[in-house]
Structures are given as structure tokens and as C-alpha cells.
Design a protein around this motif. Structure first.
Motif, PDB file in Angstrom:
ATOM      1  N   ASN A  42      17.664  58.085  66.801  1.00 54.22           N
ATOM      2  CA  ASN A  42      17.107  57.415  65.621  1.00 54.22           C
ATOM      3  C   ASN A  42      16.567  56.031  65.960  1.00 54.22           C
ATOM      4  O   ASN A  42      15.566  55.585  65.376  1.00 54.22           O
ATOM      5  CB  ASN A  42      18.171  57.306  64.529  1.00 54.22           C
ATOM      6  CG  ASN A  42      18.514  58.655  63.928  1.00 54.22           C
ATOM      7  OD1 ASN A  42      17.729  59.601  64.001  1.00 54.22           O
ATOM      8  ND2 ASN A  42      19.699  58.759  63.337  1.00 54.22           N
ATOM      9  N   ALA A  45      13.222  56.620  67.543  1.00 51.74           N
ATOM     10  CA  ALA A  45      12.311  57.158  66.529  1.00 51.74           C
ATOM     11  C   ALA A  45      11.855  56.062  65.574  1.00 51.74           C
ATOM     12  O   ALA A  45      10.675  56.007  65.191  1.00 51.74           O
ATOM     13  CB  ALA A  45      12.995  58.286  65.764  1.00 51.74           C
ATOM     14  N   ASP A  46      12.770  55.182  65.196  1.00 49.54           N
ATOM     15  CA  ASP A  46      12.413  54.076  64.304  1.00 49.54           C
ATOM     16  C   ASP A  46      11.431  53.121  64.975  1.00 49.54           C
ATOM     17  O   ASP A  46      10.481  52.634  64.339  1.00 49.54           O
ATOM     18  CB  ASP A  46      13.669  53.317  63.875  1.00 49.54           C
ATOM     19  CG  ASP A  46      14.537  54.118  62.911  1.00 49.54           C
ATOM     20  OD1 ASP A  46      14.020  55.098  62.337  1.00 49.54           O
ATOM     21  OD2 ASP A  46      15.722  53.769  62.751  1.00 49.54           O
ATOM     22  N   LYS A  48       9.277  53.866  67.332  1.00 45.20           N
ATOM     23  CA  LYS A  48       7.970  54.529  67.406  1.00 45.20           C
ATOM     24  C   LYS A  48       7.302  54.571  66.037  1.00 45.20           C
ATOM     25  O   LYS A  48       6.084  54.332  65.918  1.00 45.20           O
ATOM     26  CB  LYS A  48       8.136  55.955  67.948  1.00 45.20           C
ATOM     27  CG  LYS A  48       6.821  56.743  68.031  1.00 45.20           C
ATOM     28  CD  LYS A  48       5.835  56.070  68.976  1.00 45.20           C
ATOM     29  CE  LYS A  48       4.565  56.878  69.163  1.00 45.20           C
ATOM     30  NZ  LYS A  48       3.741  56.962  67.945  1.00 45.20           N
ATOM     31  N   SER A  49       8.069  54.854  65.001  1.00 43.46           N
ATOM     32  CA  SER A  49       7.501  54.917  63.655  1.00 43.46           C
ATOM     33  C   SER A  49       7.006  53.548  63.198  1.00 43.46           C
ATOM     34  O   SER A  49       5.997  53.442  62.498  1.00 43.46           O
ATOM     35  CB  SER A  49       8.546  55.451  62.672  1.00 43.46           C
ATOM     36  OG  SER A  49       8.918  56.774  62.998  1.00 43.46           O
ATOM     37  N   THR A  50       7.711  52.505  63.606  1.00 44.88           N
ATOM     38  CA  THR A  50       7.352  51.151  63.182  1.00 44.88           C
ATOM     39  C   THR A  50       6.119  50.627  63.909  1.00 44.88           C
ATOM     40  O   THR A  50       5.219  50.046  63.297  1.00 44.88           O
ATOM     41  CB  THR A  50       8.532  50.186  63.417  1.00 44.88           C
ATOM     42  OG1 THR A  50       9.660  50.641  62.668  1.00 44.88           O
ATOM     43  CG2 THR A  50       8.164  48.769  62.992  1.00 44.88           C
ATOM     44  N   GLY A  52       4.081  52.443  66.244  1.00 46.08           N
ATOM     45  CA  GLY A  52       3.006  53.395  66.501  1.00 46.08           C
ATOM     46  C   GLY A  52       2.485  53.369  67.923  1.00 46.08           C
ATOM     47  O   GLY A  52       3.249  53.385  68.888  1.00 46.08           O
ATOM     48  N   ASP A 101      -0.363  59.195  73.218  1.00 50.39           N
ATOM     49  CA  ASP A 101      -0.035  59.001  71.808  1.00 50.39           C
ATOM     50  C   ASP A 101      -1.127  59.575  70.907  1.00 50.39           C
ATOM     51  O   ASP A 101      -0.830  60.232  69.901  1.00 50.39           O
ATOM     52  CB  ASP A 101       0.155  57.517  71.517  1.00 50.39           C
ATOM     53  CG  ASP A 101       0.654  57.278  70.104  1.00 50.39           C
ATOM     54  OD1 ASP A 101       1.840  57.572  69.841  1.00 50.39           O
ATOM     55  OD2 ASP A 101      -0.132  56.821  69.256  1.00 50.39           O
ATOM     56  N   THR A 105      -0.590  62.672  68.360  1.00 51.89           N
ATOM     57  CA  THR A 105      -0.906  62.458  66.945  1.00 51.89           C
ATOM     58  C   THR A 105      -1.862  63.525  66.429  1.00 51.89           C
ATOM     59  O   THR A 105      -1.634  64.133  65.371  1.00 51.89           O
ATOM     60  CB  THR A 105      -1.512  61.061  66.738  1.00 51.89           C
ATOM     61  OG1 THR A 105      -0.558  60.064  67.129  1.00 51.89           O
ATOM     62  CG2 THR A 105      -1.896  60.851  65.276  1.00 51.89           C
ATOM     63  N   HIS A 113       3.653  70.234  62.575  1.00 55.21           N
ATOM     64  CA  HIS A 113       4.828  69.783  63.325  1.00 55.21           C
ATOM     65  C   HIS A 113       5.927  70.840  63.390  1.00 55.21           C
ATOM     66  O   HIS A 113       7.075  70.518  63.714  1.00 55.21           O
ATOM     67  CB  HIS A 113       5.377  68.504  62.694  1.00 55.21           C
ATOM     68  CG  HIS A 113       4.403  67.362  62.735  1.00 55.21           C
ATOM     69  ND1 HIS A 113       4.086  66.692  63.896  1.00 55.21           N
ATOM     70  CD2 HIS A 113       3.650  66.792  61.749  1.00 55.21           C
ATOM     71  CE1 HIS A 113       3.191  65.749  63.634  1.00 55.21           C
ATOM     72  NE2 HIS A 113       2.910  65.788  62.339  1.00 55.21           N
ATOM     73  N   PRO A 193       8.112  61.425  65.923  1.00 59.63           N
ATOM     74  CA  PRO A 193       8.438  60.072  66.401  1.00 59.63           C
ATOM     75  C   PRO A 193       9.215  60.045  67.716  1.00 59.63           C
ATOM     76  O   PRO A 193       9.324  58.987  68.343  1.00 59.63           O
ATOM     77  CB  PRO A 193       9.290  59.489  65.260  1.00 59.63           C
ATOM     78  CG  PRO A 193       8.958  60.306  64.067  1.00 59.63           C
ATOM     79  CD  PRO A 193       8.700  61.678  64.595  1.00 59.63           C
TER      80      PRO A 193
END
Length: 219
Positions: A42, A45-46, A48-50, A52, A101, A105, A113, A193
Motif C-alpha cells: 500500500n 501504491a500510494d 505511485k497514485s500520488t 504518477g 509508465d 497506463t 485492469h 498502482p
């Protein structure tokens, strides 16, 4: 002439390929079946999500470029132009991180997904038989050749011969499939992510293992 080169490339990459694929499988299984690993997953993942694509650029530059460079320098495998090689590795893998990336995407946009066999097979095919075969493997081969020529454009251009394009490059692409088809299957099995973070770990492990094996062979 091509078949012996492919066999030699397969032989050279077999051990790191098996180790890399084992690592990828362990990470995927840990994510899905070991709840205690969730905080670590997590966290990445956070990130990467934040951040990008910025995360992909920086993390791939570190895992694919900086860390392997430090190992190569520490073990004496970099004997000339250390600053130039550092810049080369970091910039090269930062660029590749951005490219990967974008690929991941758009694969998600195009194919979704889901992790069913059909979706995974489609993504792996696009990744390995289009992106890798026509861009990533040739590009990295040419860039590494430029480095081997001391970043000398004249020498690099002179080395772009028939043998490179008809023998070495196809052998590199084929051996790349041995390594990365199972690995990217594992990568695409993860949530979006976590795909770049897993790619980073696998890439770093693979590059370091190749460096270790090359060092052992040269001793």
C-alpha cells in the motif's frame, strides 16, 4: 550464425531469468495471499497514485540506474568515465521509466485492469512483441553500445553494422523474451498502482544479478 547467438544469450540469461521470475511470482503471491505484506504494498501504491509518472521516472532511475551503478562502481566494473556513466545510467532509466509508465497506463485504458488469462495474454503480447521487440530492446542495445564506445558518436556510428542488426539485436530480443515474458505476466497480474513498483524491483534485481554473474565470469 543467428541460432548460436540466441542459444548463447539464452544460456547467459537463464539463471537470472529464473531468479527474476521467482522473485516476481513471490511478490505477486505475497500481495494476494499474505495479509501482513499489505502495508508495504500500500505504501508504494500510494506513492505511485500520488505522483504518477514522476514516481516512475524517479524510481526507475534509482532502481534501474543508480543502484546498479553503485554496485558496478563498488566492484570495480566501471573503470572509465564514472561520472559520465552515472549520468548515462540515471538518465537512460529515467527515460525508460517514463516510457514504461505510459505503456502500462495505456494498456489499462485499452484492455482494462482485469487479470483473466485473455487480458493478461493481450497485455503481455503488446508489451513483449511490440513495445519491447520494436522499441525497448533495440533502444537499450544501441544505448549500451554507445556506452561501450566511450560515448564517442563516431565510433558508435561505425559499430552500427550488418552483424549488429542481423545477429546481435535479434538475439538480444529473443533472450529478452525468455527473461521478461513471465515477469511482465506477473507485473500485469498486480493492480495498476503496483505495476511500476514491481517492475522496478524486478529490474533492479535482474540488472544486479547480471552484474554479479558477469563479474564472476570475468574473474
Amino acid at each position: 550464425m543467428l541460432l548460436p547467438l540466441i542459444k548463447d544469450a539464452f544460456r547467459h540469461n537463464l539463471k537470472p531469468a529464473l531468479a527474476l521470475q521467482s522473485l516476481a511470482i513471490v511478490l505477486v503471491l505475497s500481495y494476494y495471499f499474505v495479509p501482513s505484506t499489505q502495508p508495504a504494498f500500500n505504501f508504494f501504491a500510494d506513492l505511485k497514485s500520488t505522483y504518477g509518472i514522476r514516481y516512475a521516472i524517479i524510481s526507475t532511475a534509482i532502481f534501474g540506474g543508480l543502484l546498479p551503478f553503485i554496485y558496478l562502481l563498488w566492484t570495480g566494473q566501471i573503470k572509465r568515465q564514472p561520472v559520465g556513466q552515472l549520468i548515462f545510467y540515471v538518465v537512460l532509466w529515467a527515460w525508460q521509466g517514463a516510457c514504461v509508465d505510459v505503456l502500462y497506463t495505456y494498456q489499462g485504458i485499452w484492455f482494462g485492469h482485469a487479470t483473466d488469462i485473455a487480458t493478461l495474454a493481450t497485455k503481455v503480447a503488446v508489451d513483449q512483441f511490440i513495445f519491447s521487440a520494436f522499441y525497448a530492446a533495440p533502444f537499450l542495445t544501441l544505448m549500451m553500445l554507445w556506452k561501450e564506445q566511450g560515448f564517442n558518436a563516431v565510433k558508435w556510428k561505425a559499430s552500427l553494422n550488418r552483424s549488429l542488426f542481423m545477429l546481435k539485436l535479434p538475439a538480444n530480443i529473443a533472450s529478452n523474451w525468455l527473461v521478461w515474458i513471465p515477469a511482465v505476466t506477473a507485473i500485469y497480474s498486480m493492480p495498476a498502482p503496483l505495476q511500476v513498483p514491481l517492475f522496478n524491483l524486478v529490474l533492479c534485481f535482474y540488472v544486479l544479478l547480471l552484474a554479479v554473474l558477469n563479474r564472476d565470469e570475468n574473474q
